[in-house]
Enzyme design. Structure first.
Site, PDB file in Angstrom:
ATOM      1  CB  ILE A   1       1.912  -8.000   2.816  1.00  9.75           C
ATOM      2  CG1 ILE A   1       1.532  -9.295   1.516  1.00  9.75           C
ATOM      3  CG2 ILE A   1       2.640  -7.344   1.896  1.00  9.75           C
ATOM      4  CD1 ILE A   1       0.858  -8.930   0.376  1.00  9.75           C
TER       5      ILE A   1
ATOM      6  N   GLY B   1      -1.709  -4.731   5.542  1.00 10.87           N
ATOM      7  CA  GLY B   1      -2.759  -5.571   6.258  1.00 10.87           C
ATOM      8  C   GLY B   1      -2.857  -5.298   7.978  1.00 10.87           C
TER       9      GLY B   1
ATOM     10  CG  ASP C   1      -6.016  -4.527   5.238  1.00 11.53           C
ATOM     11  OD1 ASP C   1      -6.917  -3.621   4.202  1.00 11.53           O
ATOM     12  OD2 ASP C   1      -4.915  -4.103   4.563  1.00 11.53           O
TER      13      ASP C   1
ATOM     14  CD  GLU D   1      -2.108  -1.887   1.654  1.00 11.74           C
ATOM     15  OE1 GLU D   1      -2.395  -2.215   2.838  1.00 11.74           O
ATOM     16  OE2 GLU D   1      -1.802  -0.015   2.774  1.00 11.74           O
TER      17      GLU D   1
ATOM     18  CG  ASP E   1      -6.340  -5.303  -3.135  1.00  9.54           C
ATOM     19  OD1 ASP E   1      -5.095  -5.737  -1.752  1.00  9.54           O
ATOM     20  OD2 ASP E   1      -5.132  -5.857  -4.139  1.00  9.54           O
TER      21      ASP E   1
END
Length: 323
Positions: free
Chosen positions: A113, A169, A172, A192, A200
């Site tokens: 991110i 991310g 993810d 994170e 999340d």
């Protein structure tokens, strides 16, 4: 229809004597034509123009989606979260596309991110009391989750090609992909906890199902330590490791070309049912595929494939209709 029935009848008779069929199902290496497709000069894909992504054609029926902020280590800014959804929704509807390769431009796959770009949304959320701020944040998180769920829901197989860092991310993202290759210099971090939050947007939900080792998942998520390429291979996070980025991309494009040469009805049906089976008990998944295939078995792709096999033709010579 009469021709179709005749071919099906012939197929059934041949199945009764399999030694006469003239083909077998043993694994084959990727064809030379598939490998040549990986060397094709890239061209901009029509209808794909983005700030954070570059989408190019990487051969017949194959698209290359590249995270394209190399000067920012492909950090995921506001544009990225929006454009990935737009991009993969278009790909899902693109009847010419049958496989996708996702990679990162520059020195790494992604640093995760972009905190500088996203700080205002995350640290100064809208609302004048706890309820309204929470409502806003929940909606924001749900929108971010779609950025990677759209990859998983896309019926076209998606191959992640990872080099350098795959951080935050990035994990993810790749866990929402169907196949993962990496270069020897790749490393993976569930980052994170180091910035004070729980992941999340998919890692904590998908990573346990990808590698099937809850102890290892917990260790990675609690500590944010780096998982290097060899450990990623042994744990099942990736299926192959290559010496460098170029070799990895060649292999990823060759794999995509091989997949895209198959019946799109068969491949996309397979992806849908694999995902359903992952999240449902066996008896429910069997019922689902029975209902699915009661229509899909009527495709002309089966007739074309069996006829080519019985005539000892290269199965890659078959022209399948768009889907």
């Amino acid at each position: 229809m009469a021709v179709s029935r005749a071919v099906r009848d012939l197929w059934l008779r041949r199945l009764a004597a399999p030694t006469q069929l003239g083909f077998h199902l043993s694994p084959r290496p990727l064809s030379s034509s598939a490998h040549q497709a990986s060397k094709a000069a890239p061209s901009e894909a029509s209808d794909h123009s983005y700030e954070s992504l570059q989408v190019t054609s990487a051969g017949t029926h194959v698209l290359h989606v590249q995270l394209n902020r190399p000067d920012k280590r492909n950090a995921m800014n506001k544009a990225f979260w929006r454009e990935m959804v737009e991009c993969f929704n278009k790909i899902a509807r693109d009847s010419n596309c049958r496989a996708v390769v996702v990679s990162g431009a520059g020195k790494m796959f992604t640093s995760g991110i972009d905190l500088m770009d996203m700080a205002s949304e995350l640290l100064q959320p809208e609302g004048d009391d706890v309820a309204r701020i929470s409502w806003y944040l929940r909606d924001l998180i749900t929108q971010y989750q779609k950025t990677f769920s759209v990859i998983e829901k896309c019926p076209k197989p998606v191959i992640a090609a990872i080099h350098g860092g795959c951080i935050g991310g990035g994990v993810d993202l790749i866990t929402a992909c169907d196949i993962r290759y990496c270069a020897q210099d790749a490393f993976f971090q569930v980052k994170e906890v180091d910035i004070g939050l729980a992941a999340d947007v998919g890692t904590l939900q998908r990573l346990p199902k990808v590698i099937g080792n809850q102890s290892l998942v917990n260790e990675l998520a609690f500590t944010a330590r780096k998982m290097m390429a060899d450990e990623a291979l042994s744990s099942g996070l990736v299926s192959r490791v290559f010496s460098d980025k170029e070799a990895m991309l060649d292999a990823a494009f060759a794999l995509a070309a091989e997949v895209s040469s198959k019946s799109p009805v068969a491949v996309q049906s397979t992806k849908v049912n694999l995902l359903y089976s992952r999240d449902h008990p066996v008896d429910m998944a069997l019922d689902y595929v029975a209902s699915w295939n009661m229509s899909m078995l009527q495709t002309q792709d089966i007739v074309k494939s069996v006829q080519a096999a019985m005539e000892k033709k290269d199965l890659k010579s078959i022209t399948f209709s768009k889907l």
